[in-house]
Design a protein around this motif. Structure first.
Motif, PDB file in Angstrom:
ATOM      1  N   GLY A  27      14.879  25.867  46.999  1.00 18.33           N
ATOM      2  CA  GLY A  27      14.469  26.872  47.969  1.00 18.33           C
ATOM      3  C   GLY A  27      12.996  27.208  47.878  1.00 18.33           C
ATOM      4  N   LEU A  28      12.474  27.214  46.660  1.00 16.61           N
ATOM      5  CA  LEU A  28      11.063  27.532  46.454  1.00 16.61           C
ATOM      6  C   LEU A  28      10.166  26.495  47.111  1.00 16.61           C
ATOM      7  N   SER A  29      10.594  25.246  47.092  1.00 13.60           N
ATOM      8  CA  SER A  29       9.747  24.173  47.604  1.00 13.60           C
ATOM      9  C   SER A  29       9.552  24.247  49.112  1.00 13.60           C
ATOM     10  N   SER A  30      10.481  24.858  49.829  1.00 11.27           N
ATOM     11  CA  SER A  30      10.312  24.979  51.278  1.00 11.27           C
ATOM     12  C   SER A  30       9.583  26.264  51.657  1.00 11.27           C
ATOM     13  N   SER A  31       9.870  27.351  50.948  1.00 12.33           N
ATOM     14  CA  SER A  31       9.277  28.636  51.323  1.00 12.33           C
ATOM     15  C   SER A  31       7.795  28.704  50.986  1.00 12.33           C
ATOM     16  N   THR A  32       7.367  28.065  49.896  1.00 13.51           N
ATOM     17  CA  THR A  32       5.953  28.121  49.539  1.00 13.51           C
ATOM     18  C   THR A  32       5.104  27.331  50.528  1.00 13.51           C
ATOM     19  N   VAL A  33       5.626  26.216  51.013  1.00 15.94           N
ATOM     20  CA  VAL A  33       4.864  25.405  51.966  1.00 15.94           C
ATOM     21  C   VAL A  33       4.724  26.126  53.305  1.00 15.94           C
ATOM     22  N   THR A  34       5.746  26.897  53.689  1.00 13.93           N
ATOM     23  CA  THR A  34       5.662  27.654  54.949  1.00 13.93           C
ATOM     24  C   THR A  34       4.442  28.556  54.967  1.00 13.93           C
ATOM     25  N   ILE A  35       4.211  29.255  53.872  1.00 11.45           N
ATOM     26  CA  ILE A  35       3.096  30.196  53.814  1.00 11.45           C
ATOM     27  C   ILE A  35       1.765  29.450  53.709  1.00 11.45           C
ATOM     28  N   ALA A  36       1.797  28.194  53.255  1.00  5.95           N
ATOM     29  CA  ALA A  36       0.562  27.440  53.024  1.00  5.95           C
ATOM     30  C   ALA A  36       0.128  26.619  54.229  1.00  5.95           C
ATOM     31  N   ILE A  37       0.899  26.619  55.304  1.00  6.58           N
ATOM     32  CA  ILE A  37       0.578  25.748  56.447  1.00  6.58           C
ATOM     33  C   ILE A  37      -0.832  26.004  56.998  1.00  6.58           C
ATOM     34  N   GLU A  39      -3.403  27.100  55.376  1.00  8.90           N
ATOM     35  CA  GLU A  39      -4.324  26.599  54.359  1.00  8.90           C
ATOM     36  C   GLU A  39      -4.378  25.070  54.369  1.00  8.90           C
ATOM     37  N   LEU A  40      -3.229  24.430  54.557  1.00 11.29           N
ATOM     38  CA  LEU A  40      -3.196  22.969  54.629  1.00 11.29           C
ATOM     39  C   LEU A  40      -3.934  22.467  55.876  1.00 11.29           C
ATOM     40  N   GLN A  41      -3.802  23.190  56.984  1.00  6.70           N
ATOM     41  CA  GLN A  41      -4.567  22.835  58.183  1.00  6.70           C
ATOM     42  C   GLN A  41      -6.059  22.858  57.886  1.00  6.70           C
ATOM     43  N   ARG A  42      -6.489  23.916  57.202  1.00  6.12           N
ATOM     44  CA  ARG A  42      -7.920  24.052  56.889  1.00  6.12           C
ATOM     45  C   ARG A  42      -8.386  22.973  55.923  1.00  6.12           C
ATOM     46  N   HIS A  43      -7.591  22.729  54.873  1.00  2.00           N
ATOM     47  CA  HIS A  43      -7.994  21.786  53.825  1.00  2.00           C
ATOM     48  C   HIS A  43      -8.104  20.361  54.365  1.00  2.00           C
ATOM     49  N   PHE A  44      -7.126  19.942  55.156  1.00  2.00           N
ATOM     50  CA  PHE A  44      -7.097  18.564  55.653  1.00  2.00           C
ATOM     51  C   PHE A  44      -7.750  18.409  57.019  1.00  2.00           C
ATOM     52  N   GLY A  45      -8.105  19.527  57.665  1.00  2.00           N
ATOM     53  CA  GLY A  45      -8.678  19.452  58.997  1.00  2.00           C
ATOM     54  C   GLY A  45      -7.704  18.871  60.002  1.00  2.00           C
ATOM     55  N   ALA A  46      -6.429  19.214  59.855  1.00  2.00           N
ATOM     56  CA  ALA A  46      -5.375  18.650  60.706  1.00  2.00           C
ATOM     57  C   ALA A  46      -4.792  19.738  61.602  1.00  2.00           C
ATOM     58  N   GLY A  47      -4.209  19.336  62.723  1.00  3.99           N
ATOM     59  CA  GLY A  47      -3.604  20.273  63.654  1.00  3.99           C
ATOM     60  C   GLY A  47      -2.202  20.667  63.232  1.00  3.99           C
ATOM     61  N   LEU A  48      -1.693  21.719  63.845  1.00  7.72           N
ATOM     62  CA  LEU A  48      -0.358  22.216  63.517  1.00  7.72           C
ATOM     63  C   LEU A  48       0.741  21.177  63.769  1.00  7.72           C
ATOM     64  N   PRO A  49       0.697  20.393  64.869  1.00  7.92           N
ATOM     65  CA  PRO A  49       1.768  19.412  65.081  1.00  7.92           C
ATOM     66  C   PRO A  49       1.938  18.429  63.922  1.00  7.92           C
TER      67      PRO A  49
END
Length: 484
Positions: A27-37, A39-49
Protein backbone atom coordinates in the motif's frame (compact mmCIF):
# COMPACT_ATOMS: atom_id res chain seq x y z
CA UNK A 1 -4.50 -33.02 -8.91
CA UNK A 2 -2.08 -34.62 -6.47
CA UNK A 3 -2.79 -35.36 -2.85
CA UNK A 4 -3.29 -32.30 -0.68
CA UNK A 5 -0.89 -31.44 2.14
CA UNK A 6 -2.56 -30.06 5.24
CA UNK A 7 -0.88 -27.21 7.17
CA UNK A 8 0.38 -27.11 10.68
CA UNK A 9 -1.67 -25.03 13.09
CA UNK A 10 -1.43 -21.31 12.33
CA UNK A 11 -1.50 -18.94 15.30
CA UNK A 12 -3.47 -15.76 14.68
CA UNK A 13 -0.99 -13.04 15.65
CA UNK A 14 2.21 -14.58 14.21
CA UNK A 15 0.41 -15.17 10.90
CA UNK A 16 -1.09 -11.67 10.83
CA UNK A 17 2.25 -10.03 11.66
CA UNK A 18 3.83 -11.72 8.64
CA UNK A 19 0.93 -10.73 6.39
CA UNK A 20 0.53 -7.20 7.77
CA UNK A 21 4.03 -5.96 6.91
CA UNK A 22 3.91 -7.17 3.30
CA UNK A 23 0.47 -5.67 2.72
CA UNK A 24 1.57 -2.41 4.34
CA UNK A 25 4.60 -2.18 2.08
CA UNK A 26 2.41 -2.78 -0.96
CA UNK A 27 0.00 0.00 0.00
CA UNK A 28 2.84 2.38 0.78
CA UNK A 29 4.33 1.95 -2.68
CA UNK A 30 1.22 3.30 -4.41
CA UNK A 31 0.30 6.10 -2.01
CA UNK A 32 3.76 7.67 -1.89
CA UNK A 33 4.00 7.89 -5.68
CA UNK A 34 0.59 9.60 -5.86
CA UNK A 35 1.86 12.52 -3.80
CA UNK A 36 5.13 12.63 -5.79
CA UNK A 37 3.59 12.93 -9.27
CA UNK A 38 4.06 16.74 -9.50
CA UNK A 39 7.66 16.33 -8.29
CA UNK A 40 8.31 13.59 -10.85
CA UNK A 41 6.89 15.85 -13.58
CA UNK A 42 9.32 18.57 -12.53
CA UNK A 43 12.34 16.27 -12.16
CA UNK A 44 11.94 14.49 -15.51
CA UNK A 45 10.36 17.39 -17.40
CA UNK A 46 7.51 15.08 -18.43
CA UNK A 47 3.78 15.71 -18.84
CA UNK A 48 1.02 14.28 -16.68
CA UNK A 49 -0.15 11.71 -19.30
CA UNK A 50 3.29 10.00 -19.12
CA UNK A 51 3.97 10.40 -15.40
CA UNK A 52 0.52 9.12 -14.39
CA UNK A 53 1.65 5.76 -15.80
CA UNK A 54 3.91 5.39 -12.76
CA UNK A 55 0.64 4.79 -10.92
CA UNK A 56 -1.55 3.45 -13.75
CA UNK A 57 1.12 1.01 -14.94
CA UNK A 58 1.68 -0.18 -11.38
CA UNK A 59 -2.02 -0.89 -10.90
CA UNK A 60 -2.32 -2.44 -14.35
CA UNK A 61 0.53 -4.84 -13.60
CA UNK A 62 -1.11 -5.71 -10.29
CA UNK A 63 -4.32 -6.53 -12.12
CA UNK A 64 -2.71 -8.64 -14.84
CA UNK A 65 -0.48 -10.65 -12.48
CA UNK A 66 -3.21 -11.34 -9.90
CA UNK A 67 -4.80 -14.09 -12.07
CA UNK A 68 -1.56 -16.08 -11.75
CA UNK A 69 -2.04 -16.41 -8.00
CA UNK A 70 -4.35 -19.43 -8.07
CA UNK A 71 -2.02 -21.49 -10.28
CA UNK A 72 1.26 -20.44 -8.65
CA UNK A 73 -0.14 -20.80 -5.14
CA UNK A 74 -1.27 -24.31 -5.89
CA UNK A 75 1.99 -25.20 -7.63
CA UNK A 76 4.48 -23.81 -5.13
CA UNK A 77 2.27 -23.16 -2.04
CA UNK A 78 0.88 -19.78 -1.04
CA UNK A 79 3.61 -19.40 1.58
CA UNK A 80 6.47 -19.56 -0.91
CA UNK A 81 4.54 -17.57 -3.49
CA UNK A 82 4.18 -14.79 -0.94
CA UNK A 83 7.88 -14.96 -0.04
CA UNK A 84 8.92 -14.86 -3.70
CA UNK A 85 6.66 -11.87 -4.38
CA UNK A 86 8.23 -10.02 -1.44
CA UNK A 87 11.74 -10.66 -2.77
CA UNK A 88 10.78 -9.56 -6.29
CA UNK A 89 9.01 -6.46 -5.01
CA UNK A 90 12.07 -5.43 -2.98
CA UNK A 91 14.43 -5.86 -5.94
CA UNK A 92 12.05 -3.92 -8.22
CA UNK A 93 11.98 -1.11 -5.64
CA UNK A 94 15.77 -0.79 -5.94
CA UNK A 95 15.45 -0.51 -9.73
CA UNK A 96 12.78 2.20 -9.36
CA UNK A 97 15.12 4.13 -7.07
CA UNK A 98 17.89 4.18 -9.68
CA UNK A 99 15.62 5.00 -12.67
CA UNK A 100 17.31 7.43 -15.07
CA UNK A 101 14.29 8.83 -16.93
CA UNK A 102 10.50 8.80 -16.82
CA UNK A 103 10.13 5.79 -19.11
CA UNK A 104 12.57 3.65 -17.14
CA UNK A 105 10.72 4.56 -13.95
CA UNK A 106 7.41 3.54 -15.53
CA UNK A 107 8.94 0.23 -16.67
CA UNK A 108 10.33 -0.57 -13.22
CA UNK A 109 7.06 0.44 -11.58
CA UNK A 110 5.25 -2.03 -13.83
CA UNK A 111 7.66 -4.75 -12.66
CA UNK A 112 7.09 -3.72 -9.04
CA UNK A 113 3.33 -3.84 -9.56
CA UNK A 114 3.52 -7.33 -11.06
CA UNK A 115 5.02 -8.72 -7.85
CA UNK A 116 2.60 -6.68 -5.77
CA UNK A 117 -0.34 -8.10 -7.72
CA UNK A 118 0.61 -11.61 -6.62
CA UNK A 119 1.30 -10.55 -3.05
CA UNK A 120 -2.13 -9.17 -2.20
CA UNK A 121 -4.38 -12.12 -3.20
CA UNK A 122 -1.82 -14.53 -1.71
CA UNK A 123 -2.12 -12.89 1.70
CA UNK A 124 -5.92 -12.90 1.56
CA UNK A 125 -5.91 -16.58 0.59
CA UNK A 126 -3.63 -17.41 3.52
CA UNK A 127 -6.17 -15.83 5.86
CA UNK A 128 -9.12 -17.80 4.52
CA UNK A 129 -7.26 -21.10 4.33
CA UNK A 130 -5.30 -21.01 7.58
CA UNK A 131 -7.61 -19.31 10.09
CA UNK A 132 -10.91 -20.61 11.51
CA UNK A 133 -14.18 -19.00 10.45
CA UNK A 134 -14.60 -17.09 13.70
CA UNK A 135 -11.27 -15.26 13.26
CA UNK A 136 -11.59 -14.37 9.59
CA UNK A 137 -13.60 -11.14 9.91
CA UNK A 138 -11.11 -9.74 12.42
CA UNK A 139 -8.20 -10.92 10.26
CA UNK A 140 -9.63 -9.25 7.15
CA UNK A 141 -10.15 -6.10 9.23
CA UNK A 142 -6.45 -6.13 10.12
CA UNK A 143 -5.51 -6.99 6.54
CA UNK A 144 -7.57 -4.02 5.35
CA UNK A 145 -5.94 -1.88 8.05
CA UNK A 146 -2.52 -2.71 6.63
CA UNK A 147 -3.63 -1.69 3.13
CA UNK A 148 -5.24 1.52 4.42
CA UNK A 149 -2.63 2.53 7.02
CA UNK A 150 0.00 2.88 4.31
CA UNK A 151 -2.10 5.33 2.25
CA UNK A 152 -2.82 7.17 5.50
CA UNK A 153 0.84 7.65 6.36
CA UNK A 154 2.13 7.61 2.79
CA UNK A 155 1.30 11.18 1.67
CA UNK A 156 2.88 12.86 4.71
CA UNK A 157 5.79 10.43 4.67
CA UNK A 158 6.37 11.01 0.96
CA UNK A 159 6.20 14.77 1.36
CA UNK A 160 8.72 14.59 4.19
CA UNK A 161 11.13 12.42 2.17
CA UNK A 162 10.85 14.66 -0.90
CA UNK A 163 11.40 17.78 1.21
CA UNK A 164 14.46 16.41 3.06
CA UNK A 165 15.95 14.32 0.28
CA UNK A 166 14.48 13.38 -3.08
CA UNK A 167 11.89 11.09 -4.65
CA UNK A 168 14.31 8.14 -4.94
CA UNK A 169 14.00 7.44 -1.23
CA UNK A 170 10.33 6.64 -1.77
CA UNK A 171 11.58 3.35 -3.27
CA UNK A 172 14.75 2.72 -1.28
CA UNK A 173 12.74 2.71 1.94
CA UNK A 174 11.13 -0.54 0.77
CA UNK A 175 14.42 -2.43 1.07
CA UNK A 176 14.59 -2.79 4.89
CA UNK A 177 10.82 -3.28 5.04
CA UNK A 178 11.00 -5.98 2.38
CA UNK A 179 13.81 -7.86 4.10
CA UNK A 180 11.94 -7.79 7.42
CA UNK A 181 8.75 -9.02 5.72
CA UNK A 182 10.62 -11.93 4.08
CA UNK A 183 12.07 -12.98 7.45
CA UNK A 184 8.66 -12.92 9.14
CA UNK A 185 6.97 -14.82 6.30
CA UNK A 186 9.56 -17.61 6.26
CA UNK A 187 9.37 -18.04 10.01
CA UNK A 188 5.67 -17.44 10.81
CA UNK A 189 3.66 -18.91 7.90
CA UNK A 190 3.23 -22.71 7.85
CA UNK A 191 3.76 -24.63 4.62
CA UNK A 192 0.79 -26.38 2.99
CA UNK A 193 -0.75 -27.10 -0.40
CA UNK A 194 -4.42 -27.92 -0.88
CA UNK A 195 -4.04 -28.94 -4.51
CA UNK A 196 -1.35 -28.98 -7.17
CA UNK A 197 -2.52 -28.03 -10.69
CA UNK A 198 -1.23 -30.20 -13.50
CA UNK A 199 -1.25 -27.60 -16.31
CA UNK A 200 -0.89 -23.87 -16.88
CA UNK A 201 -3.52 -21.88 -18.79
CA UNK A 202 -1.27 -19.86 -21.12
CA UNK A 203 -4.10 -18.89 -23.55
CA UNK A 204 -6.04 -17.54 -20.58
CA UNK A 205 -3.10 -15.42 -19.46
CA UNK A 206 -2.48 -14.00 -22.95
CA UNK A 207 -6.12 -13.10 -23.54
CA UNK A 208 -6.61 -11.44 -20.13
CA UNK A 209 -3.44 -9.36 -20.61
CA UNK A 210 -4.48 -8.36 -24.14
CA UNK A 211 -7.93 -7.37 -22.94
CA UNK A 212 -6.74 -5.38 -19.92
CA UNK A 213 -3.93 -3.52 -21.71
CA UNK A 214 -6.03 -2.69 -24.78
CA UNK A 215 -8.93 -1.27 -22.77
CA UNK A 216 -6.66 0.66 -20.41
CA UNK A 217 -4.73 2.33 -23.24
CA UNK A 218 -7.99 3.15 -25.03
CA UNK A 219 -9.56 4.75 -21.97
CA UNK A 220 -6.41 6.62 -20.95
CA UNK A 221 -5.74 8.05 -24.43
CA UNK A 222 -9.32 8.42 -25.65
CA UNK A 223 -9.51 12.03 -24.53
CA UNK A 224 -6.47 13.07 -26.59
CA UNK A 225 -7.02 10.73 -29.55
CA UNK A 226 -10.77 11.32 -29.70
CA UNK A 227 -13.31 8.77 -28.55
CA UNK A 228 -14.44 8.07 -32.10
CA UNK A 229 -10.92 7.85 -33.56
CA UNK A 230 -9.79 4.67 -35.27
CA UNK A 231 -7.15 3.87 -32.64
CA UNK A 232 -9.55 4.26 -29.72
CA UNK A 233 -12.35 2.25 -31.30
CA UNK A 234 -9.96 -0.49 -32.46
CA UNK A 235 -8.43 -0.91 -29.01
CA UNK A 236 -11.83 -1.03 -27.34
CA UNK A 237 -12.98 -3.65 -29.85
CA UNK A 238 -9.81 -5.71 -29.36
CA UNK A 239 -10.13 -5.47 -25.58
CA UNK A 240 -13.79 -6.47 -25.59
CA UNK A 241 -13.19 -9.39 -27.98
CA UNK A 242 -10.24 -10.63 -25.92
CA UNK A 243 -12.34 -10.42 -22.76
CA UNK A 244 -15.06 -12.54 -24.34
CA UNK A 245 -12.51 -15.13 -25.52
CA UNK A 246 -10.92 -15.16 -22.06
CA UNK A 247 -14.28 -15.69 -20.36
CA UNK A 248 -15.28 -18.54 -22.67
CA UNK A 249 -11.87 -20.15 -22.26
CA UNK A 250 -11.97 -20.02 -18.45
CA UNK A 251 -15.47 -21.50 -18.30
CA UNK A 252 -14.58 -24.45 -20.56
CA UNK A 253 -11.06 -25.48 -19.57
CA UNK A 254 -10.47 -27.98 -16.78
CA UNK A 255 -7.52 -25.99 -15.35
CA UNK A 256 -8.46 -22.30 -15.67
CA UNK A 257 -6.12 -19.44 -14.89
CA UNK A 258 -9.05 -17.87 -13.03
CA UNK A 259 -11.95 -20.09 -12.08
CA UNK A 260 -14.72 -17.72 -13.18
CA UNK A 261 -17.29 -20.26 -11.99
CA UNK A 262 -17.07 -18.63 -8.56
CA UNK A 263 -18.97 -15.70 -10.10
CA UNK A 264 -21.98 -18.01 -10.27
CA UNK A 265 -22.24 -17.34 -6.54
CA UNK A 266 -24.59 -14.34 -6.61
CA UNK A 267 -23.36 -12.95 -3.31
CA UNK A 268 -19.74 -13.05 -4.46
CA UNK A 269 -20.63 -11.43 -7.80
CA UNK A 270 -22.56 -8.57 -6.19
CA UNK A 271 -19.87 -7.83 -3.60
CA UNK A 272 -17.19 -7.93 -6.31
CA UNK A 273 -19.05 -5.20 -8.21
CA UNK A 274 -19.38 -3.16 -5.01
CA UNK A 275 -15.66 -3.61 -4.24
CA UNK A 276 -14.75 -2.45 -7.75
CA UNK A 277 -16.84 0.71 -7.36
CA UNK A 278 -15.29 1.44 -3.96
CA UNK A 279 -11.80 0.92 -5.41
CA UNK A 280 -12.55 3.26 -8.30
CA UNK A 281 -13.45 5.98 -5.81
CA UNK A 282 -10.50 5.22 -3.54
CA UNK A 283 -7.86 5.63 -6.23
CA UNK A 284 -9.50 8.48 -8.13
CA UNK A 285 -9.84 10.60 -4.98
CA UNK A 286 -6.30 9.88 -3.88
CA UNK A 287 -5.04 10.87 -7.32
CA UNK A 288 -7.09 14.05 -7.83
CA UNK A 289 -6.74 15.86 -4.51
CA UNK A 290 -2.90 16.06 -4.42
CA UNK A 291 -3.03 17.46 -7.97
CA UNK A 292 -5.54 20.13 -6.90
CA UNK A 293 -3.63 21.13 -3.77
CA UNK A 294 -0.22 21.34 -5.46
CA UNK A 295 -1.14 22.58 -8.92
CA UNK A 296 -4.00 24.95 -8.09
CA UNK A 297 -3.29 26.06 -4.54
CA UNK A 298 0.50 25.80 -4.75
CA UNK A 299 1.13 23.89 -1.52
CA UNK A 300 4.27 21.79 -1.06
CA UNK A 301 4.31 17.96 -1.10
CA UNK A 302 4.80 17.90 2.66
CA UNK A 303 1.90 20.30 3.25
CA UNK A 304 -0.26 18.20 0.92
CA UNK A 305 0.51 15.10 2.95
CA UNK A 306 -0.29 16.85 6.22
CA UNK A 307 -3.60 18.20 4.88
CA UNK A 308 -4.65 14.71 3.79
CA UNK A 309 -3.23 12.93 6.86
CA UNK A 310 -6.27 13.21 9.22
CA UNK A 311 -8.66 11.82 6.62
CA UNK A 312 -6.29 9.01 5.72
CA UNK A 313 -5.61 8.14 9.35
CA UNK A 314 -9.34 8.01 10.08
CA UNK A 315 -9.78 5.62 7.16
CA UNK A 316 -7.05 3.35 8.47
CA UNK A 317 -7.90 3.39 12.17
CA UNK A 318 -11.59 2.63 11.63
CA UNK A 319 -10.74 -0.62 9.80
CA UNK A 320 -10.24 -2.79 12.92
CA UNK A 321 -13.48 -1.41 14.38
CA UNK A 322 -15.34 -2.39 11.22
CA UNK A 323 -14.12 -5.95 11.71
CA UNK A 324 -15.83 -6.01 15.11
CA UNK A 325 -18.99 -4.27 13.89
CA UNK A 326 -19.38 -6.75 11.06
CA UNK A 327 -20.70 -9.49 13.32
CA UNK A 328 -23.24 -7.12 14.93
CA UNK A 329 -24.61 -5.13 11.98
CA UNK A 330 -23.76 -7.34 9.02
CA UNK A 331 -22.49 -6.20 5.60
CA UNK A 332 -25.64 -4.48 4.37
CA UNK A 333 -25.79 -1.73 7.00
CA UNK A 334 -22.06 -1.02 6.95
CA UNK A 335 -21.82 -0.89 3.16
CA UNK A 336 -24.95 1.25 2.79
CA UNK A 337 -23.72 3.86 5.29
CA UNK A 338 -20.25 3.77 3.76
CA UNK A 339 -21.46 4.24 0.19
CA UNK A 340 -23.69 7.17 1.19
CA UNK A 341 -20.69 8.82 2.87
CA UNK A 342 -18.52 8.28 -0.23
CA UNK A 343 -21.19 9.81 -2.46
CA UNK A 344 -21.71 12.73 -0.06
CA UNK A 345 -17.99 13.44 0.11
CA UNK A 346 -17.68 13.33 -3.68
CA UNK A 347 -20.63 15.73 -4.01
CA UNK A 348 -19.01 18.24 -1.65
CA UNK A 349 -15.65 17.92 -3.40
CA UNK A 350 -17.31 18.63 -6.75
CA UNK A 351 -17.75 22.24 -5.53
CA UNK A 352 -14.10 23.25 -5.17
CA UNK A 353 -12.76 26.71 -5.99
CA UNK A 354 -9.10 27.78 -6.22
CA UNK A 355 -9.57 29.70 -2.95
CA UNK A 356 -11.36 26.92 -1.02
CA UNK A 357 -10.09 26.45 2.54
CA UNK A 358 -7.97 23.49 3.54
CA UNK A 359 -10.42 22.82 6.36
CA UNK A 360 -13.17 22.21 3.80
CA UNK A 361 -10.94 19.80 1.87
CA UNK A 362 -9.86 18.00 5.05
CA UNK A 363 -13.42 17.56 6.36
CA UNK A 364 -14.96 16.19 3.19
CA UNK A 365 -11.98 13.95 2.44
CA UNK A 366 -12.46 12.61 5.98
CA UNK A 367 -16.18 11.91 5.36
CA UNK A 368 -15.35 10.23 2.09
CA UNK A 369 -12.52 8.11 3.51
CA UNK A 370 -14.54 6.96 6.52
CA UNK A 371 -17.16 5.77 4.04
CA UNK A 372 -14.49 3.81 2.17
CA UNK A 373 -13.41 2.23 5.47
CA UNK A 374 -16.94 1.23 6.43
CA UNK A 375 -17.62 -0.45 3.10
CA UNK A 376 -14.31 -2.02 2.01
CA UNK A 377 -13.98 -4.87 4.50
CA UNK A 378 -17.69 -5.88 4.48
CA UNK A 379 -17.64 -6.05 0.67
CA UNK A 380 -14.53 -8.28 0.71
CA UNK A 381 -15.62 -10.59 3.52
CA UNK A 382 -19.30 -10.93 2.59
CA UNK A 383 -18.40 -12.37 -0.79
CA UNK A 384 -15.62 -14.65 0.40
CA UNK A 385 -17.38 -16.21 3.39
CA UNK A 386 -19.59 -18.46 1.24
CA UNK A 387 -16.88 -19.56 -1.22
CA UNK A 388 -15.76 -23.22 -0.90
CA UNK A 389 -12.31 -23.59 0.60
CA UNK A 390 -10.59 -24.97 -2.49
CA UNK A 391 -11.95 -22.10 -4.61
CA UNK A 392 -10.76 -19.43 -2.17
CA UNK A 393 -7.43 -18.95 -3.98
CA UNK A 394 -9.21 -18.26 -7.28
CA UNK A 395 -11.84 -16.09 -5.56
CA UNK A 396 -9.11 -14.00 -3.89
CA UNK A 397 -7.27 -13.66 -7.20
CA UNK A 398 -10.44 -12.62 -9.05
CA UNK A 399 -11.34 -10.07 -6.38
CA UNK A 400 -7.86 -8.53 -6.41
CA UNK A 401 -7.73 -8.65 -10.20
CA UNK A 402 -10.99 -6.72 -10.44
CA UNK A 403 -9.98 -4.18 -7.80
CA UNK A 404 -6.57 -3.52 -9.35
CA UNK A 405 -7.90 -3.31 -12.90
CA UNK A 406 -10.64 -0.92 -11.84
CA UNK A 407 -8.09 1.08 -9.86
CA UNK A 408 -5.93 1.42 -12.96
CA UNK A 409 -8.96 2.20 -15.10
CA UNK A 410 -10.08 4.88 -12.65
CA UNK A 411 -6.75 6.73 -12.92
CA UNK A 412 -6.68 6.40 -16.71
CA UNK A 413 -10.31 7.34 -17.28
CA UNK A 414 -10.38 10.18 -14.77
CA UNK A 415 -7.12 11.63 -16.13
CA UNK A 416 -8.68 11.59 -19.59
CA UNK A 417 -11.91 13.13 -18.28
CA UNK A 418 -9.94 15.76 -16.37
CA UNK A 419 -8.23 16.82 -19.60
CA UNK A 420 -11.50 16.81 -21.56
CA UNK A 421 -13.51 18.73 -18.95
CA UNK A 422 -10.65 21.18 -18.32
CA UNK A 423 -10.23 21.96 -22.01
CA UNK A 424 -13.96 22.52 -22.38
CA UNK A 425 -14.00 24.93 -19.42
CA UNK A 426 -10.93 26.81 -20.69
CA UNK A 427 -12.61 27.33 -24.06
CA UNK A 428 -15.76 28.57 -22.32
CA UNK A 429 -13.80 31.05 -20.18
CA UNK A 430 -11.96 32.46 -23.20
CA UNK A 431 -15.24 32.80 -25.11
CA UNK A 432 -16.50 34.91 -22.18
CA UNK A 433 -13.61 37.34 -22.64
CA UNK A 434 -11.17 36.15 -19.97
CA UNK A 435 -7.60 36.71 -21.16
CA UNK A 436 -5.34 36.02 -18.14
CA UNK A 437 -3.68 32.64 -18.94
CA UNK A 438 -2.84 31.65 -15.35
CA UNK A 439 -6.35 32.41 -14.10
CA UNK A 440 -7.89 30.47 -16.99
CA UNK A 441 -5.63 27.51 -16.19
CA UNK A 442 -6.55 27.47 -12.50
CA UNK A 443 -10.29 27.82 -13.08
CA UNK A 444 -10.34 25.27 -15.89
CA UNK A 445 -8.34 22.69 -13.94
CA UNK A 446 -10.53 23.17 -10.86
CA UNK A 447 -13.68 22.83 -12.95
CA UNK A 448 -12.31 19.62 -14.46
CA UNK A 449 -11.65 18.16 -11.00
CA UNK A 450 -15.16 19.17 -9.89
CA UNK A 451 -16.71 17.39 -12.86
CA UNK A 452 -14.68 14.24 -12.22
CA UNK A 453 -15.73 14.15 -8.55
CA UNK A 454 -19.30 14.53 -9.78
CA UNK A 455 -18.85 11.46 -11.98
CA UNK A 456 -17.44 9.64 -8.95
CA UNK A 457 -20.55 10.49 -6.95
CA UNK A 458 -22.84 8.99 -9.59
CA UNK A 459 -20.73 5.84 -9.79
CA UNK A 460 -20.74 5.47 -5.99
CA UNK A 461 -24.53 5.75 -5.85
CA UNK A 462 -24.77 2.91 -8.37
CA UNK A 463 -23.47 0.58 -5.62
CA UNK A 464 -26.25 1.55 -3.20
CA UNK A 465 -29.02 -0.81 -4.42
CA UNK A 466 -26.47 -3.63 -4.62
CA UNK A 467 -25.40 -3.16 -1.00
CA UNK A 468 -29.03 -3.37 0.15
CA UNK A 469 -29.23 -6.88 -1.32
CA UNK A 470 -26.36 -8.30 0.75
CA UNK A 471 -27.64 -9.70 4.04
CA UNK A 472 -25.97 -11.52 6.92
CA UNK A 473 -24.68 -14.91 5.86
CA UNK A 474 -26.53 -17.88 7.37
CA UNK A 475 -23.42 -19.98 7.15
CA UNK A 476 -20.46 -21.00 5.03
CA UNK A 477 -19.85 -23.86 2.70
CA UNK A 478 -16.68 -25.21 4.30
CA UNK A 479 -14.58 -24.51 7.32
CA UNK A 480 -10.88 -23.67 7.04
CA UNK A 481 -8.39 -26.49 6.79
CA UNK A 482 -7.73 -28.49 9.92
CA UNK A 483 -4.36 -28.51 11.61
CA UNK A 484 -2.55 -31.81 11.68
Amino acid sequence: MREREEPRAASFWPLMSAIFLGSFMSGLSSSTVTIAIPELQRHFGAGLPLIQWTLTGFLLAMGTSAPLTGYLGGRFSFKWLYVASLVGFTLASVLCGVAWDARSLVAFRILQGAFCGVMMPATMTLIYQLLPRGQQAMAIGLWSLSTMLAPALGPAFAGWLITLGNWRWLFFVNVPLGLAAVGLAVRMIPFYRLRIPESFDLPGLLTVITSTVSLLIAFSQGGSWGWSSGKTVSLIALGALSLVVFTLRELKTGAPLLDLRVLANGRYLVTSIISSIITLNLYSGGFLMPLFLQRVQGVTPLETGLILLPASLAMALIMPLVGRLYGTFGPCTLMTVGILMIAGGNHALSRLTPEISHTYVLWWMLVRNVGISLSTMPASNAGMEQIPLEQSGHASAIGNWLRNVFGAFSIAIFTSLLSTFGSREAAALMSQGMTEPRRIELLAFTAGINDVYGVGMVIALAALPLSLAVRKSPGVIETPVEAR
